[in-house]
Write a protein that holds these residues in place. Structure first.
Motif, PDB file in Angstrom:
ATOM      1  N   LYS A 275       8.737  10.888   2.608  1.00  0.00           N
ATOM      2  CA  LYS A 275       8.596  10.646   1.412  1.00  0.00           C
ATOM      3  C   LYS A 275       7.138  10.954   0.934  1.00  0.00           C
ATOM      4  N   ILE A 276       6.371  11.453   1.970  1.00  0.00           N
ATOM      5  CA  ILE A 276       5.136  12.032   1.416  1.00  0.00           C
ATOM      6  C   ILE A 276       5.169  13.295   0.929  1.00  0.00           C
ATOM      7  N   GLY A 277       6.180  13.939   1.108  1.00  0.00           N
ATOM      8  CA  GLY A 277       6.779  15.054   0.149  1.00  0.00           C
ATOM      9  C   GLY A 277       6.002  16.413   0.352  1.00  0.00           C
ATOM     10  N   GLY A 278       5.290  16.856   1.477  1.00  0.00           N
ATOM     11  CA  GLY A 278       4.721  17.929   1.485  1.00  0.00           C
ATOM     12  C   GLY A 278       3.905  18.132   2.583  1.00  0.00           C
ATOM     13  N   GLU A 279       3.126  19.075   2.598  1.00  0.00           N
ATOM     14  CA  GLU A 279       2.116  19.448   3.659  1.00  0.00           C
ATOM     15  C   GLU A 279       1.132  18.277   3.485  1.00  0.00           C
TER      16      GLU A 279
ATOM     17  N   LEU B 258       0.926  -1.329   0.136  1.00  0.00           N
ATOM     18  CA  LEU B 258       0.014  -0.127   0.068  1.00  0.00           C
ATOM     19  C   LEU B 258       0.841   1.184  -0.063  1.00  0.00           C
ATOM     20  N   TRP B 259       1.840   1.319   0.774  1.00  0.00           N
ATOM     21  CA  TRP B 259       2.963   2.376   0.905  1.00  0.00           C
ATOM     22  C   TRP B 259       3.556   2.469  -0.461  1.00  0.00           C
ATOM     23  N   ARG B 260       4.332   1.472  -1.067  1.00  0.00           N
ATOM     24  CA  ARG B 260       4.963   1.620  -2.203  1.00  0.00           C
ATOM     25  C   ARG B 260       3.955   2.108  -3.189  1.00  0.00           C
ATOM     26  N   GLU B 261       2.622   1.499  -3.399  1.00  0.00           N
ATOM     27  CA  GLU B 261       1.872   1.995  -4.539  1.00  0.00           C
ATOM     28  C   GLU B 261       1.172   3.372  -4.376  1.00  0.00           C
ATOM     29  N   GLY B 262       1.189   3.741  -3.303  1.00  0.00           N
ATOM     30  CA  GLY B 262       0.870   5.194  -2.945  1.00  0.00           C
ATOM     31  C   GLY B 262       1.878   6.201  -3.281  1.00  0.00           C
ATOM     32  N   LEU B 263       3.034   5.682  -2.968  1.00  0.00           N
ATOM     33  CA  LEU B 263       4.328   6.432  -3.251  1.00  0.00           C
ATOM     34  C   LEU B 263       4.407   6.471  -5.040  1.00  0.00           C
ATOM     35  N   LEU B 264       4.121   5.456  -5.572  1.00  0.00           N
ATOM     36  CA  LEU B 264       4.140   5.415  -7.098  1.00  0.00           C
ATOM     37  C   LEU B 264       3.034   6.422  -7.598  1.00  0.00           C
TER      38      LEU B 264
ATOM     39  N   LEU C  23      -1.505   8.772   1.897  1.00  0.00           N
ATOM     40  CA  LEU C  23      -0.247   8.153   2.497  1.00  0.00           C
ATOM     41  C   LEU C  23      -0.012   8.704   4.016  1.00  0.00           C
ATOM     42  N   ALA C  24      -0.481   9.457   4.386  1.00  0.00           N
ATOM     43  CA  ALA C  24      -0.449  10.134   5.680  1.00  0.00           C
ATOM     44  C   ALA C  24      -1.270   8.853   6.770  1.00  0.00           C
ATOM     45  N   ALA C  25      -2.488   8.631   6.195  1.00  0.00           N
ATOM     46  CA  ALA C  25      -3.222   7.524   6.941  1.00  0.00           C
ATOM     47  C   ALA C  25      -2.699   6.273   6.947  1.00  0.00           C
ATOM     48  N   VAL C  26      -1.844   5.939   5.794  1.00  0.00           N
ATOM     49  CA  VAL C  26      -1.309   4.497   5.610  1.00  0.00           C
ATOM     50  C   VAL C  26       0.036   4.582   6.342  1.00  0.00           C
ATOM     51  N   LEU C  27       0.658   5.661   6.556  1.00  0.00           N
ATOM     52  CA  LEU C  27       1.962   5.917   7.477  1.00  0.00           C
ATOM     53  C   LEU C  27       1.639   5.645   8.946  1.00  0.00           C
TER      54      LEU C  27
END
Length: 127
Positions: free
Chosen positions: A62-66, A3-9, A44-48
Motif C-alpha cells: 500500500k506504500i505504492g512505490g519506491e 497512523l497507518w490509515r491516515e498516512g494512506l489517506l 509510511l515506511a517508518a510507520v510500517l
C-alpha cells in the motif's frame, strides 16, 4: 493503526485519488516538502517498520512505490507540545490506563522523518 490509515489517506490526497481529507491541516507538512509523495512514502515506511516490530501486519504494497531517502520535515517544539496535550486529553477520557503511561514519556519521541525545531504551534493548526 490510525497512523497507518491516515498516512494512506494523505498519500491518496497527494496522488489526487480522493476528494476527502484534502484540507486537513497536517497535509501542510507534506505539501511543503520538495518531494511530497516521496516524503509520505518514507513516513509510511517508518510507520510500517514500527507496526511490524509491534506485531501488526500491514500491507507494505500500500506504500505504492519506491521508498527513498528524503529530506527531513521540521516540526516545532510548540506543535509537539500541542499534539501531545491533544492526545493526552483524548486518552484521559477514552483510556485512562494509557493516559497514565503516555504522560510519563519524556522527551516525546517523534517520527524519524521529523526534526524538532524551536518554535510555537504551527499557524495552520486548528485549535
Amino acid at each position: 493503526m490510525a497512523l497507518w490509515r491516515e498516512g494512506l489517506l494523505a498519500k491518496a490526497v497527494l496522488e489526487g485519488r480522493t476528494r476527502g481529507y484534502r484540507h486537513h491541516p497536517q497535509l501542510v507538512r507534506f505539501r511543503a516538502h520538495d518531494e511530497p509523495l516521496s516524503a509520505v512514502r518514507a513516513y509510511l515506511a517508518a510507520v510500517l517498520e514500527e507496526a511490524q516490530r509491534r506485531g501488526y501486519r500491514f500491507d507494505a504494497a500500500k506504500i505504492g512505490g519506491e521508498v527513498k531517502p528524503v529530506e527531513v520535515i521540521g516540526v516545532t517544539e510548540g506543535q509537539i507540545r500541542y499534539e501531545r496535550q491533544h492526545l493526552l486529553a483524548k486518552l484521559a477520557r477514552r483510556a485512562p490506563d494509557w493516559h497514565a503511561r503516555v504522560r510519563r514519556i519524556h522527551p516525546v519521541p517523534v517520527h524519524p522523518l521529523f526534526r524538532v525545531l524551536p518554535g510555537d504551534v504551527e499557524p495552520w493548526e486548528i485549535r
